[in-house]
Structures are given as structure tokens and as C-alpha cells.
Design a protein around this motif. Structure first.
Motif, short mmCIF file in Angstrom:
data_model
loop_
_atom_site.label_atom_id
_atom_site.label_comp_id
_atom_site.label_asym_id
_atom_site.label_seq_id
_atom_site.Cartn_x
_atom_site.Cartn_y
_atom_site.Cartn_z
N ASP A 144 0.84 -1.19 0.00
CA ASP A 144 0.00 0.00 0.00
C ASP A 144 0.87 1.23 0.00
OD1 ASP A 144 -2.79 0.09 -0.11
OD2 ASP A 144 -2.99 -0.75 1.89
N ALA A 145 0.33 2.28 -0.54
CA ALA A 145 0.95 3.60 -0.45
C ALA A 145 -0.19 4.61 -0.51
CB ALA A 145 1.93 3.82 -1.59
N LEU A 146 0.07 5.78 0.02
CA LEU A 146 -0.93 6.84 0.01
C LEU A 146 -0.43 8.01 -0.81
CD1 LEU A 146 -2.04 6.92 3.77
CD2 LEU A 146 -3.22 5.84 1.86
N THR A 147 -1.36 8.70 -1.45
CA THR A 147 -1.01 9.92 -2.17
C THR A 147 -0.87 11.05 -1.15
OG1 THR A 147 -3.32 10.55 -2.48
CG2 THR A 147 -2.31 9.16 -4.20
N GLU A 148 -0.37 12.20 -1.60
CA GLU A 148 -0.23 13.35 -0.70
C GLU A 148 -1.55 13.75 -0.07
OE1 GLU A 148 1.78 16.72 -2.34
OE2 GLU A 148 3.53 15.52 -2.92
N SER A 149 -2.65 13.55 -0.82
CA SER A 149 -3.97 13.93 -0.30
C SER A 149 -4.59 12.84 0.57
CB SER A 149 -4.91 14.27 -1.45
OG SER A 149 -5.11 13.12 -2.26
N GLY A 150 -3.88 11.72 0.76
CA GLY A 150 -4.38 10.66 1.63
C GLY A 150 -5.13 9.56 0.91
N GLY A 151 -5.25 9.64 -0.40
CA GLY A 151 -5.92 8.59 -1.18
C GLY A 151 -4.99 7.41 -1.40
N VAL A 152 -5.58 6.25 -1.64
CA VAL A 152 -4.76 5.06 -1.87
C VAL A 152 -4.24 5.04 -3.31
CG1 VAL A 152 -5.88 3.65 -0.12
CG2 VAL A 152 -6.76 3.63 -2.44
N VAL A 153 -3.03 4.51 -3.47
CA VAL A 153 -2.43 4.41 -4.80
C VAL A 153 -3.08 3.26 -5.57
CG1 VAL A 153 -0.29 3.93 -6.07
CG2 VAL A 153 -0.27 5.48 -4.10
N VAL A 154 -3.31 2.13 -4.88
CA VAL A 154 -3.89 0.95 -5.51
C VAL A 154 -5.08 0.48 -4.67
CG1 VAL A 154 -3.45 -1.42 -6.27
CG2 VAL A 154 -1.61 0.25 -6.35
N SER A 155 -6.23 0.31 -5.29
CA SER A 155 -7.41 -0.12 -4.53
C SER A 155 -7.27 -1.58 -4.11
CB SER A 155 -8.69 0.07 -5.36
OG SER A 155 -8.73 -0.87 -6.41
N ASP A 156 -8.07 -1.96 -3.12
CA ASP A 156 -8.07 -3.35 -2.66
C ASP A 156 -8.88 -4.23 -3.60
OD1 ASP A 156 -6.64 -2.43 -0.51
OD2 ASP A 156 -8.31 -2.55 0.91
N LYS A 157 -9.93 -3.67 -4.22
CA LYS A 157 -10.84 -4.45 -5.07
C LYS A 157 -10.24 -4.62 -6.46
CE LYS A 157 -14.76 -2.66 -6.49
NZ LYS A 157 -16.14 -2.20 -6.57
N VAL A 158 -10.22 -5.87 -6.92
CA VAL A 158 -9.74 -6.22 -8.24
C VAL A 158 -10.90 -6.84 -9.01
CG1 VAL A 158 -8.07 -7.59 -9.57
CG2 VAL A 158 -7.43 -6.68 -7.31
N LYS A 159 -11.17 -6.31 -10.19
CA LYS A 159 -12.23 -6.86 -11.05
C LYS A 159 -11.60 -7.83 -12.05
CE LYS A 159 -15.23 -2.88 -10.65
NZ LYS A 159 -15.95 -1.81 -11.38
N LEU A 160 -12.26 -8.96 -12.26
CA LEU A 160 -11.77 -10.01 -13.16
C LEU A 160 -12.65 -10.10 -14.39
CD1 LEU A 160 -11.26 -12.74 -10.43
CD2 LEU A 160 -9.54 -11.17 -11.34
N PHE A 161 -12.03 -10.26 -15.55
CA PHE A 161 -12.72 -10.43 -16.83
C PHE A 161 -12.00 -11.55 -17.59
CE2 PHE A 161 -13.18 -6.09 -15.46
CZ PHE A 161 -14.54 -5.86 -15.62
N VAL A 162 -12.69 -12.67 -17.75
CA VAL A 162 -12.06 -13.85 -18.36
C VAL A 162 -12.94 -14.35 -19.49
CG1 VAL A 162 -11.21 -16.18 -17.91
CG2 VAL A 162 -11.09 -14.45 -16.10
N ASN A 163 -12.37 -14.45 -20.68
CA ASN A 163 -13.07 -15.02 -21.84
C ASN A 163 -12.36 -16.30 -22.21
OD1 ASN A 163 -15.00 -12.88 -22.37
ND2 ASN A 163 -13.21 -11.65 -22.87
N LEU A 164 -13.11 -17.40 -22.19
CA LEU A 164 -12.53 -18.71 -22.47
C LEU A 164 -13.28 -19.38 -23.61
CD1 LEU A 164 -12.17 -20.04 -18.81
CD2 LEU A 164 -10.43 -18.88 -20.19
N GLU A 165 -12.53 -19.89 -24.57
CA GLU A 165 -13.11 -20.69 -25.64
C GLU A 165 -12.48 -22.08 -25.56
OE1 GLU A 165 -13.08 -20.76 -30.47
OE2 GLU A 165 -13.70 -18.87 -29.51
N PHE A 166 -13.34 -23.08 -25.51
CA PHE A 166 -12.91 -24.46 -25.37
C PHE A 166 -13.20 -25.27 -26.63
CE2 PHE A 166 -13.86 -23.23 -20.94
CZ PHE A 166 -12.70 -23.64 -20.31
N ILE A 167 -12.39 -26.30 -26.84
CA ILE A 167 -12.61 -27.26 -27.92
C ILE A 167 -12.82 -28.62 -27.27
CG2 ILE A 167 -11.65 -28.36 -29.97
CD1 ILE A 167 -9.84 -25.89 -30.27
N GLN A 168 -13.92 -29.28 -27.65
CA GLN A 168 -14.21 -30.61 -27.10
C GLN A 168 -13.18 -31.60 -27.61
OE1 GLN A 168 -18.21 -32.02 -27.70
NE2 GLN A 168 -17.65 -34.08 -27.13
N GLN A 169 -12.69 -32.45 -26.71
CA GLN A 169 -11.68 -33.46 -27.07
C GLN A 169 -12.33 -34.78 -27.44
OE1 GLN A 169 -8.34 -32.28 -27.27
NE2 GLN A 169 -9.72 -30.54 -27.13
#
Length: 169
Positions: A144-169
Motif C-alpha cells: 500500500d501507499a498513500l497519495t499526498e492527499s491521503g488517497g490510496v495508490v492501488v485499490s483493494d478491489k480487483v475486477k476479473l474479466f475472463v473469456n474462455l473458448e474451449f474445444i471438445q476433445q
């Protein structure tokens, strides 16, 4: 399980988005990953999914940031070279567990099933768009780190986006 599905990497992607300094979003992805699924039929209900990504393949389009993300401050790629996910499709949710930095926690992903088609070469293909979010600190990514104004540099929440294409074996 009677059907096995292997990932078509050239038509799949794994992305994450995280707030930077509260005002903007940084997008990253993993370039080296694999996945497979096993299902009783082409609805995938009750189907089992397995996924693994190499931490060293992280790409945020900024080499200096990527090296910091691979360091012990974040993913610690040297000690924990992969992250993995296993889950089971129930309705429109894959209920599963993510292992990251040696920590395993439940993470559910919303699954939008694109269906099954036969491609021009006679292969059965299926596709999924998966979304979800997690708290990075739950997995030991606690830098973690804070900006001069006290805001966080990196948020705790991470959003995931996954696109998967499968081929039947």
C-alpha cells in the motif's frame, strides 16, 4: 464426466482491472495460462473447471510496473510462480476457489455461457465470459501507499474479466 474440453488459447484472455489513485483504472492480463473443463453434457451444468496462469506472464503495458507486480510486494512470482482456480458451474455461477501466493479462498465468477457450436473443421467449441471480483489483500497482496492527499495508490478491489473458448476433445 463424459466430455472433456481444452482451452483454445488464441481465442481466450484473462484480464484484471484495478483502480489507480482512485481516479483511473489500470488493466492487466496474463499471457501464459491454461484451462480445461469436464462436463456431463453440452449445458456444462455441474461441470468442473480448472485454470492456471503463470505470474511471470503478467502484462500491464508498463515493464517497470510489471516487475513490481512480480516482486514480493505483490504476487511474489519467484516463490509462487502460478495462480490457479478450480470451480463448478451452478446456474450462471462458477463456484470455486482461487489459489494465489499460497492462499486459497472462495471466489465465485458470474458465467455467461455463449453456447456450443461446430466450427468449419468439425470441432465442437464452447465459450464463456466470466466476471468477478476479489479483495487482493485476502491473498496477501497487501502493498500500500498513500497519495499526498491521503488517497490510496492501488485499490483493494480487483475486477476479473475472463473469456474462455474451449474445444471438445
Amino acid at each position: 464426466m463424459s466430455l472433456t474440453w481444452n482451452l483454445d488459447n488464441s481465442h481466450s484472455e484473462v484480464q484484471f482491472k484495478i483502480k489507480h489513485m482512485v481516479i483511473s483504472t489500470v488493466t492487466g492480463d496474463f499471457l501464459d495460462f491454461s484451462a480445461n473443463a469436464k462436463s456431463e453434457d453440452e449445458t456444462f451444468q455441474g461441470g468442473e473447471f480448472q485454470f492456471e496462469a503463470k505470474i511471470d506472464s503478467i502484462n500491464t503495458k508498463n515493464p517497470q510496473r510489471d516487475e513490481h507486480l512480480k516482486s514480493a510486494d505483490f504476487f511474489n512470482a519467484e516463490e509462487f510462480p502460478t495462480m490457479s482456480y478450480t470451480g463448478k458451474l451452478e446456474g450462471d455461477t462458477i463456484k470455486g476457489e482461487l489459489t494465489l501466493r499460497g492462499v486459497t479462498k472462495p471466489v465465485n465468477l458470474h458465467a455467461e455461457f455463449g453456447g456450443v457450436i461446430k466450427d468449419p473443421y468439425g470441432n465442437q467449441r464452447s465459450g464463456f465470459e466470466l466476471t468477478g471480483e476479489l479483495n487482493r489483500k485476502d491473498f496477501g497482496l497487501s502493498w500500500d501507499a498513500l497519495t499526498e492527499s491521503g488517497g490510496v495508490v492501488v485499490s483493494d478491489k480487483v475486477k476479473l474479466f475472463v473469456n474462455l473458448e474451449f474445444i471438445q476433445q
